[in-house]
Scaffold this motif. Structure first.
Motif, PDB file in Angstrom:
ATOM      1  N   PRO A  53      -5.834   9.103  16.186  1.00  0.00           N
ATOM      2  CA  PRO A  53      -6.520   7.809  16.418  1.00  0.00           C
ATOM      3  C   PRO A  53      -5.556   6.697  15.627  1.00  0.00           C
ATOM      4  O   PRO A  53      -4.555   7.054  14.906  1.00  0.00           O
ATOM      5  N   HIS A  54      -5.834   5.631  15.922  1.00  0.00           N
ATOM      6  CA  HIS A  54      -5.010   4.341  15.321  1.00  0.00           C
ATOM      7  C   HIS A  54      -5.164   4.434  13.693  1.00  0.00           C
ATOM      8  O   HIS A  54      -6.154   4.768  13.265  1.00  0.00           O
ATOM      9  N   PRO A  55      -4.049   4.255  13.133  1.00  0.00           N
ATOM     10  CA  PRO A  55      -4.013   4.237  11.710  1.00  0.00           C
ATOM     11  C   PRO A  55      -4.818   3.310  10.970  1.00  0.00           C
ATOM     12  O   PRO A  55      -5.202   3.432   9.833  1.00  0.00           O
ATOM     13  N   SER A  56      -5.454   2.490  11.612  1.00  0.00           N
ATOM     14  CA  SER A  56      -6.215   1.425  10.991  1.00  0.00           C
ATOM     15  C   SER A  56      -7.639   2.263  10.835  1.00  0.00           C
ATOM     16  O   SER A  56      -8.366   1.758   9.836  1.00  0.00           O
ATOM     17  N   LEU A  57      -7.895   3.372  11.314  1.00  0.00           N
ATOM     18  CA  LEU A  57      -9.121   4.045  11.213  1.00  0.00           C
ATOM     19  C   LEU A  57      -8.885   4.513   9.608  1.00  0.00           C
ATOM     20  O   LEU A  57     -10.049   4.495   8.798  1.00  0.00           O
ATOM     21  N   ALA A  74     -11.926  12.616  11.359  1.00  0.00           N
ATOM     22  CA  ALA A  74     -11.135  11.816  12.172  1.00  0.00           C
ATOM     23  C   ALA A  74     -10.294  10.869  11.372  1.00  0.00           C
ATOM     24  O   ALA A  74      -8.824  10.575  12.021  1.00  0.00           O
ATOM     25  N   ALA A  75     -10.927  10.426  10.240  1.00  0.00           N
ATOM     26  CA  ALA A  75      -9.831   9.700   9.492  1.00  0.00           C
ATOM     27  C   ALA A  75      -8.508  10.334   9.125  1.00  0.00           C
ATOM     28  O   ALA A  75      -7.455   9.836   8.667  1.00  0.00           O
ATOM     29  N   SER A  76      -8.777  11.536   8.723  1.00  0.00           N
ATOM     30  CA  SER A  76      -7.837  12.298   8.106  1.00  0.00           C
ATOM     31  C   SER A  76      -6.618  12.573   9.212  1.00  0.00           C
ATOM     32  O   SER A  76      -5.382  12.693   8.803  1.00  0.00           O
ATOM     33  N   ILE A  77      -7.133  12.664  10.509  1.00  0.00           N
ATOM     34  CA  ILE A  77      -6.095  12.695  11.471  1.00  0.00           C
ATOM     35  C   ILE A  77      -5.207  11.677  11.485  1.00  0.00           C
ATOM     36  O   ILE A  77      -4.129  11.703  11.950  1.00  0.00           O
ATOM     37  N   SER A  78      -5.935  10.208  11.350  1.00  0.00           N
ATOM     38  CA  SER A  78      -5.290   9.037  11.431  1.00  0.00           C
ATOM     39  C   SER A  78      -4.272   8.541  10.413  1.00  0.00           C
ATOM     40  O   SER A  78      -3.711   7.497  10.299  1.00  0.00           O
ATOM     41  N   TRP A  79      -4.352   9.502   9.368  1.00  0.00           N
ATOM     42  CA  TRP A  79      -3.289   9.162   8.082  1.00  0.00           C
ATOM     43  C   TRP A  79      -1.993   9.288   8.588  1.00  0.00           C
ATOM     44  O   TRP A  79      -1.477  10.313   9.147  1.00  0.00           O
ATOM     45  N   GLY A  81      -2.870  10.379  -5.736  1.00  0.00           N
ATOM     46  CA  GLY A  81      -2.070   9.786  -6.904  1.00  0.00           C
ATOM     47  C   GLY A  81      -1.206   8.648  -6.105  1.00  0.00           C
ATOM     48  O   GLY A  81      -0.217   8.455  -6.457  1.00  0.00           O
ATOM     49  N   THR A  82      -1.598   8.285  -4.911  1.00  0.00           N
ATOM     50  CA  THR A  82      -1.168   7.029  -4.247  1.00  0.00           C
ATOM     51  C   THR A  82      -1.605   5.671  -4.277  1.00  0.00           C
ATOM     52  O   THR A  82      -0.996   4.636  -4.035  1.00  0.00           O
ATOM     53  N   ASP A  83      -2.726   5.535  -4.805  1.00  0.00           N
ATOM     54  CA  ASP A  83      -3.324   4.099  -5.057  1.00  0.00           C
ATOM     55  C   ASP A  83      -3.737   3.489  -3.429  1.00  0.00           C
ATOM     56  O   ASP A  83      -3.914   2.547  -3.613  1.00  0.00           O
ATOM     57  N   ASP A  84      -3.859   4.424  -2.907  1.00  0.00           N
ATOM     58  CA  ASP A  84      -3.937   3.914  -1.201  1.00  0.00           C
ATOM     59  C   ASP A  84      -5.271   3.411  -1.183  1.00  0.00           C
ATOM     60  O   ASP A  84      -5.694   2.593  -0.270  1.00  0.00           O
ATOM     61  N   HIS A  85      -6.376   3.759  -1.836  1.00  0.00           N
ATOM     62  CA  HIS A  85      -7.689   3.221  -1.967  1.00  0.00           C
ATOM     63  C   HIS A  85      -7.762   1.648  -2.303  1.00  0.00           C
ATOM     64  O   HIS A  85      -8.765   1.171  -2.165  1.00  0.00           O
ATOM     65  N   VAL A  86      -6.689   1.250  -3.143  1.00  0.00           N
ATOM     66  CA  VAL A  86      -6.787   0.022  -3.812  1.00  0.00           C
ATOM     67  C   VAL A  86      -6.489  -1.195  -2.742  1.00  0.00           C
ATOM     68  O   VAL A  86      -5.531  -1.300  -1.885  1.00  0.00           O
ATOM     69  N   GLU A  99      -7.012   3.248   7.163  1.00  0.00           N
ATOM     70  CA  GLU A  99      -7.170   2.234   6.370  1.00  0.00           C
ATOM     71  C   GLU A  99      -8.442   1.994   6.027  1.00  0.00           C
ATOM     72  O   GLU A  99      -8.866   1.535   4.823  1.00  0.00           O
ATOM     73  N   LYS A 100      -9.622   1.795   6.875  1.00  0.00           N
ATOM     74  CA  LYS A 100     -10.792   1.489   6.794  1.00  0.00           C
ATOM     75  C   LYS A 100     -11.518   2.561   6.031  1.00  0.00           C
ATOM     76  O   LYS A 100     -12.205   2.167   5.100  1.00  0.00           O
ATOM     77  N   ALA A 101     -11.075   3.731   6.597  1.00  0.00           N
ATOM     78  CA  ALA A 101     -11.955   4.817   5.813  1.00  0.00           C
ATOM     79  C   ALA A 101     -11.670   5.112   4.297  1.00  0.00           C
ATOM     80  O   ALA A 101     -12.387   5.597   3.416  1.00  0.00           O
ATOM     81  N   VAL A 102     -10.539   4.641   3.879  1.00  0.00           N
ATOM     82  CA  VAL A 102      -9.976   4.996   2.439  1.00  0.00           C
ATOM     83  C   VAL A 102     -10.426   3.574   1.789  1.00  0.00           C
ATOM     84  O   VAL A 102     -10.464   3.522   0.527  1.00  0.00           O
TER      85      VAL A 102
END
Ligand code: ATP
Length: 428
Positions: free
Chosen positions: A120-124, A161-166, A261-266, A126-129
């Motif tokens: 799925p598009h990577p923006s999924l 689904a979000a984990s596939i789009s990462w 450990g990436t700060d991806d949630h910020v 981004e939204k889910a994190v």
């Protein structure tokens, strides 16, 4: 073919990563393409069980570079660089469904399984994190041929689904070692001294040992099947770590690629501060720190709005840093914004500059007779006992500050899975 699962466990039994190892075990006629992925999503999701982690594997006929990444049921597990040939979707789906049914905690979970060939598009991701996202919106992203299976409300479809789009940009690895089935729920044995040495022997690993609590942070407290999990930047080092740690018998182990450990949630855009998301906010300290019941430390930071920020009791000595802040200090704070009370739970902090802090060192002196004045009452000023003169002019001196400009983070055990440790930022 991507196979992803989420929300299969409860706080007292199982772990979705264990189901991932079972999927790999059962799909043994297929190769693993790339590393299995342990993808953490928005840590502020109120209905998460523990760390809001979803699991994704990719299977098919592999080619290219082959890497040794685990051992499950006495079988060495390898992953391949490239997908050569896709397997049949329905077959992979039906075999996976059986395992999800077998290993899910159906009383307490909302399991979801997603199988698809394309991502799925990577923006999924981004939204889910970053935000809260509905299952309906997630399904609208699945505009390719796919199969879904769910139990109960199937909320796990969101994370799966979000984990596939990462699409990994910054990423780390984690080696998870699992316990023998008969040991589940009993006390774990992992040599604490071996764990303490990890930071020195394998500097590419992080969040190993909590010096404040004097205990390994790699060993879970729950009754799940995991024995330990070591995180790091080097997959090769994690292979060696396994040989270094003495412990009870390891039933199986596997190395995952992860966004931990990436700060991806910020979220770095502070124009709209929505609760249940995490932000990096620059601002000015607007109150003195106060300690409330339970030992939590609260401070107000002006980030455009006056926002209460909290360092909770489990963050131990990190609270001293917050207690040392003074009005006028410039800071950048990282943390999760809660809904009620609207408080930012501080995960990390940069002190950008320190203000001059004046503190009262003595009561005013009487202008007529030179005596030290006495307080009349809270907020009512001072009076000279001898001649009755009143004054508010207390003696102020510049306070010697106990904090310096720089970065601060909570001790290992109270860090979020997604928080980027200062060690990884070369800021320690
Ligand atoms: P564990 O770490 O033990 O695997 P967990 O903390 O991952 O458990 P889950 O039981 O998987 O917790 O619950 C998290 C639930 O939240 C899942 O159903 C997942 O699909 C869903 N979820 C994940 N991210 C979001 C999001 N951004 N918005 C809404 N729901 C989400």
């Amino acid at each position: 073919m991507y196979v992803a699962v989420d929300d299969t466990d409860s706080s007292t039994w199982m772990c979705t990563t264990f189901l991932a190892t079972e999927l790999i075990r059962a799909l043994d006629d297929l190769d693993l393409i790339g590393f299995p992925r342990l993808v953490r999503l928005n840590p502020a999701v109120p209905w998460k069980t523990r760390g809001n982690g979803a699991l994704c594997i990719r299977v098919g006929k592999g080619s290219g570079k082959r890497q040794y990444i685990g051992n499950i049921a006495n079988r060495e597990i390898f992953c391949y660089e490239t997908l050569e040939e896709e397997p049949e979707m329905d077959e992979v789906f039906h075999r996976s469904v059986e395992l999800v049914k077998e290993w899910s905690q159906t009383d307490h979970a909302d399991p979801g399984l997603v199988v698809c060939k394309e991502t799925p598009h990577p923006s999924l991701y981004e939204k889910a994190v970053h935000r809260i996202i509905s299952k309906e919106e997630v399904i609208s992203y699945l505009n390719m041929d796919h199969r879904l299976f769910q139990i109960n409300k199937g909320r796990g479809i969101i994370g799966a689904a979000a984990s596939i789009s990462w699409v990994p940009d910054d990423y780390t690895y984690e080696i998870l070692a699992y316990r023998e089935r008969v040991k589940w729920g009993t006390q774990r044995y992992v040599d604490a001294e071996d764990v303490r040495q990890l930071d020195t022997l394998f500097p590419s690993t992080f969040n190993n040992f909590d010096e404040v609590l004097a205990k390994p942070a790699i060993v879970p407290n729950t009754s799940c099947p995991i024995l330990y999990g070591v995180r790091g930047d080097s997959y090769e080092d994690l292979l060696k770590v396994r040989e270094h740690i003495h412990s009870e018998n390891v039933d199986r182990w596997l190395i995952y690629q992860s966004n931990q450990g990436t700060d991806d949630h910020v979220i770095y855009d502070s124009s709209v501060l929505q609760p249940n998301s995490s932000y990096a906010l620059e601002g000015t300290i607007a109150s003195f720190p106060s300690t409330v019941q339970g030992g939590h430390v609260i401070i107000v930071v002006d980030v455009g709005e006056k926002l209460e920020c909290a360092a909770y009791e489990p963050s131990k000595d990190f609270r001293k840093v917050i207690r040392a802040l003074r009005p006028g200090d410039r800071v950048k704070i990282f943390g999760e914004l809660r809904e009620t009370p609207r408080t930012l739970n501080i995960e990390k902090l940069q002190v950008i500059s320190l203000a001059k802090s004046l503190i009262k060192t003595a009561n005013p002196r009487c202008a007529k007779c030179g005596r030290s004045m006495r307080s009349i009452g809270a907020g009512q000023g001072y009076r000279c006992k001898k001649c009755g003169t009143k004054s508010n002019d207390v003696v102020m001196e510049e306070e010697a500050r106990t904090i310096s400009v720089g970065w601060y983070e909570p001790p290992v055990c109270s860090r979020r899975h997604l928080s980027k440790p200062l060690k990884r930022c070369n800021l320690e």
